[in-house]
Design an enzyme around this catalytic site. Structure first.
Site, PDB file in Angstrom:
ATOM      1  N   THR A 156       3.041  -1.337   8.739  1.00  0.00           N
ATOM      2  CA  THR A 156       3.522  -2.185   9.896  1.00  0.00           C
ATOM      3  C   THR A 156       3.391  -3.616   9.514  1.00  0.00           C
ATOM      4  OG1 THR A 156       1.106  -2.643  10.621  1.00  0.00           O
ATOM      5  CG2 THR A 156       2.425  -0.748  11.602  1.00  0.00           C
ATOM      6  N   HIS A 177       8.112 -23.761  11.046  1.00  0.00           N
ATOM      7  CA  HIS A 177       7.067 -24.376  12.076  1.00  0.00           C
ATOM      8  C   HIS A 177       5.799 -24.120  11.371  1.00  0.00           C
ATOM      9  CE1 HIS A 177       9.699 -24.104  16.075  1.00  0.00           C
ATOM     10  NE2 HIS A 177      10.534 -24.660  15.009  1.00  0.00           N
ATOM     11  N   ASP A 197       0.970  -1.289  -0.156  1.00  0.00           N
ATOM     12  CA  ASP A 197      -0.131  -0.071   0.104  1.00  0.00           C
ATOM     13  C   ASP A 197       0.862   1.243   0.034  1.00  0.00           C
ATOM     14  OD1 ASP A 197       1.007   0.246   2.715  1.00  0.00           O
ATOM     15  OD2 ASP A 197      -1.136   0.336   3.716  1.00  0.00           O
ATOM     16  N   HIS A 217       5.303 -30.392  13.002  1.00  0.00           N
ATOM     17  CA  HIS A 217       4.534 -29.261  12.769  1.00  0.00           C
ATOM     18  C   HIS A 217       3.485 -29.495  11.387  1.00  0.00           C
ATOM     19  CE1 HIS A 217       7.522 -27.058  15.074  1.00  0.00           C
ATOM     20  NE2 HIS A 217       8.356 -27.788  14.352  1.00  0.00           N
ATOM     21  N   CYS A 264       3.268  -3.030   4.046  1.00  0.00           N
ATOM     22  CA  CYS A 264       2.306  -1.893   4.276  1.00  0.00           C
ATOM     23  C   CYS A 264       3.022  -1.164   5.494  1.00  0.00           C
ATOM     24  CB  CYS A 264       0.854  -2.302   4.707  1.00  0.00           C
ATOM     25  SG  CYS A 264       0.582  -3.217   6.410  1.00  0.00           S
TER      26      CYS A 264
END
Length: 147
Positions: free
Chosen positions: A68, A99, A8, A134, A66
């Site tokens: 964050t 994992h 973004d 996993h 973006c």
């Protein structure tokens, strides 16, 4: 390796550099799904483009950027078949692949510098899923897509 990338406005400044890094240094085939400018856009629109490319097999992995990484991760993870997370360190990128068999990494363009994000992308793209115990857990995560 085919990688879809998008951002973004909060991640736009890093998107081009990270795409070039993946092409030149990691020999990836990179598809830029936008945006084409740094103008304000809605991150869910671009997260959906990358998530669908990964879920549909058009890309092996996705990279979203973006401010964050959080909004992109929330949005991308809504697409069945996608395991997306906001990642801010190399050890987290490695564990996300080892994992969780993550297939879309979401980066912070405002709080993590481009060199650190490149290192995160390298770890994400070069670390293998460990499988074993996993696999059962990832299968349970993917069953949630069916609900």
């Amino acid at each position: 390796m085919r990688v879809a990338i998008a951002s973004d406005h909060g991640g736009f400044d890093q998107k081009g550099e990270i795409a070039r890094y993946m092409q030149d240094e990691l020999a990836c085939e990179v598809t830029d799904l936008g945006p084409d400018t740094g103008d304000s856009v809605d991150y869910p629109d671009f997260a959906a483009k990358v998530a669908h490319a990964v879920a549909n097999g058009e890309a092996d992995y996705g990279v979203l950027i973006c401010g964050t990484g959080i909004g992109m991760a929330l949005s991308a993870d809504k697409v069945p078949g996608v395991r997306a997370s906001s990642i801010t360190s190399v050890p987290f990128a490695e564990l996300f692949r080892q994992h969780n068999n993550g297939n879309v990494v979401c980066l912070s363009g405002r709080f993590v510098d481009v060199e650190d994000n490149e290192a995160i992308v390298k770890a994400f793209l070069t670390t293998d899923f460990e499988g074993g115990r996993h696999e059962r857990r990832v299968a349970k995560i993917m069953e949630l897509d069916e609900e």
